[in-house]
Motif scaffolding. Sequence first.
Motif, mmCIF file in Angstrom:
data_model
loop_
_atom_site.group_PDB
_atom_site.id
_atom_site.type_symbol
_atom_site.label_atom_id
_atom_site.label_comp_id
_atom_site.label_asym_id
_atom_site.label_seq_id
_atom_site.Cartn_x
_atom_site.Cartn_y
_atom_site.Cartn_z
ATOM 1 N N THR A 4 0.917 -1.378 0.113
ATOM 2 C CA THR A 4 -0.087 0.136 0.075
ATOM 3 C C THR A 4 0.984 1.135 0.095
ATOM 4 O O THR A 4 2.032 1.262 0.284
ATOM 5 C CB THR A 4 -0.983 0.045 1.179
ATOM 6 N N ILE A 5 0.265 2.313 -0.226
ATOM 7 C CA ILE A 5 1.158 3.562 -0.221
ATOM 8 C C ILE A 5 1.736 3.980 1.094
ATOM 9 O O ILE A 5 2.748 4.556 1.306
ATOM 10 C CB ILE A 5 0.250 4.716 -0.642
ATOM 11 N N GLY A 6 0.840 3.393 2.225
ATOM 12 C CA GLY A 6 1.564 3.814 3.654
ATOM 13 C C GLY A 6 2.817 2.872 3.802
ATOM 14 O O GLY A 6 3.782 3.197 4.421
ATOM 15 N N GLU A 7 2.866 1.385 3.342
ATOM 16 C CA GLU A 7 3.994 0.658 3.446
ATOM 17 C C GLU A 7 4.971 1.011 2.725
ATOM 18 O O GLU A 7 6.117 0.965 3.028
ATOM 19 C CB GLU A 7 3.492 -0.739 3.045
ATOM 20 N N SER A 9 5.623 4.158 1.772
ATOM 21 C CA SER A 9 6.083 5.272 2.455
ATOM 22 C C SER A 9 7.147 5.066 3.649
ATOM 23 O O SER A 9 8.150 5.662 3.649
ATOM 24 C CB SER A 9 4.808 6.278 3.142
ATOM 25 N N LYS A 10 6.707 4.100 4.552
ATOM 26 C CA LYS A 10 7.474 3.548 5.842
ATOM 27 C C LYS A 10 8.690 2.803 4.903
ATOM 28 O O LYS A 10 9.987 3.080 5.524
ATOM 29 C CB LYS A 10 6.758 2.633 6.396
ATOM 30 N N SER A 15 7.430 10.546 2.138
ATOM 31 C CA SER A 15 5.911 11.007 2.660
ATOM 32 C C SER A 15 5.016 10.144 1.457
ATOM 33 O O SER A 15 5.208 10.246 0.333
ATOM 34 C CB SER A 15 5.636 12.534 2.794
ATOM 35 N N THR A 16 3.623 10.098 1.996
ATOM 36 C CA THR A 16 2.635 9.643 1.220
ATOM 37 C C THR A 16 2.259 10.746 0.165
ATOM 38 O O THR A 16 1.918 10.703 -1.016
ATOM 39 C CB THR A 16 1.495 9.231 1.683
ATOM 40 N N TYR A 17 2.609 12.077 0.641
ATOM 41 C CA TYR A 17 2.077 13.169 -0.006
ATOM 42 C C TYR A 17 3.161 13.180 -1.343
ATOM 43 O O TYR A 17 2.623 13.293 -2.600
ATOM 44 C CB TYR A 17 2.479 14.476 0.465
ATOM 45 N N LEU A 19 4.706 10.655 -2.698
ATOM 46 C CA LEU A 19 4.339 9.318 -3.858
ATOM 47 C C LEU A 19 3.119 9.999 -4.488
ATOM 48 O O LEU A 19 3.369 9.483 -5.824
ATOM 49 C CB LEU A 19 4.183 8.328 -2.834
ATOM 50 N N ARG A 20 2.189 10.498 -3.660
ATOM 51 C CA ARG A 20 0.868 10.821 -4.846
ATOM 52 C C ARG A 20 1.323 11.871 -5.498
ATOM 53 O O ARG A 20 0.907 11.877 -6.926
ATOM 54 C CB ARG A 20 -0.011 11.545 -3.752
ATOM 55 N N ARG A 39 -4.161 2.366 -4.328
ATOM 56 C CA ARG A 39 -2.890 2.094 -4.763
ATOM 57 C C ARG A 39 -2.319 0.782 -4.541
ATOM 58 O O ARG A 39 -2.087 0.640 -3.298
ATOM 59 C CB ARG A 39 -1.976 2.950 -4.945
#
Length: 127
Positions: A4-7, A9-10, A15-17, A19-20, A39
């Motif tokens: 996921t985008i959170g994974e 990001s870590k 930041s997820t920002y 990536l987006r 995503r």
Amino acid sequence: MEYTIGEVSKKLDMSTYTLRFYEKEGLLPSIKRNQQGIRKFNEDNLYWIDMVRCFRDTGMSLQDVKHIVDLTNEGHDTLEERKHILQEHKAKVQQQMDNLQQHLHKIDKKIQWYEGDTTACEIQSRV
């Protein structure tokens, strides 16, 4: 494996920002989404994200990164053009590194001067 985008990001410490933003700007080709619109990143996507970060961290413009992505999407026939862009970028990065090395040397000399070496900061010719 999918992330996921959170994974992502870590995992990549981004930041997820960011990536987006990269996806919105077309810098991350082929990010898939599930039925809920979430995503789903794969290993190839992680590689691209790492390359985009490398390009950006070394001063490549978003426009140039996008151009490389677009050329990559066009296929094998663009290899030479992509290689040329990267060779030019590499030369710029090398020049920046050379300049930084010269500045680092001057900083070292100033530190030596502060430590009592009064000859450390004498003007030297650039031969």
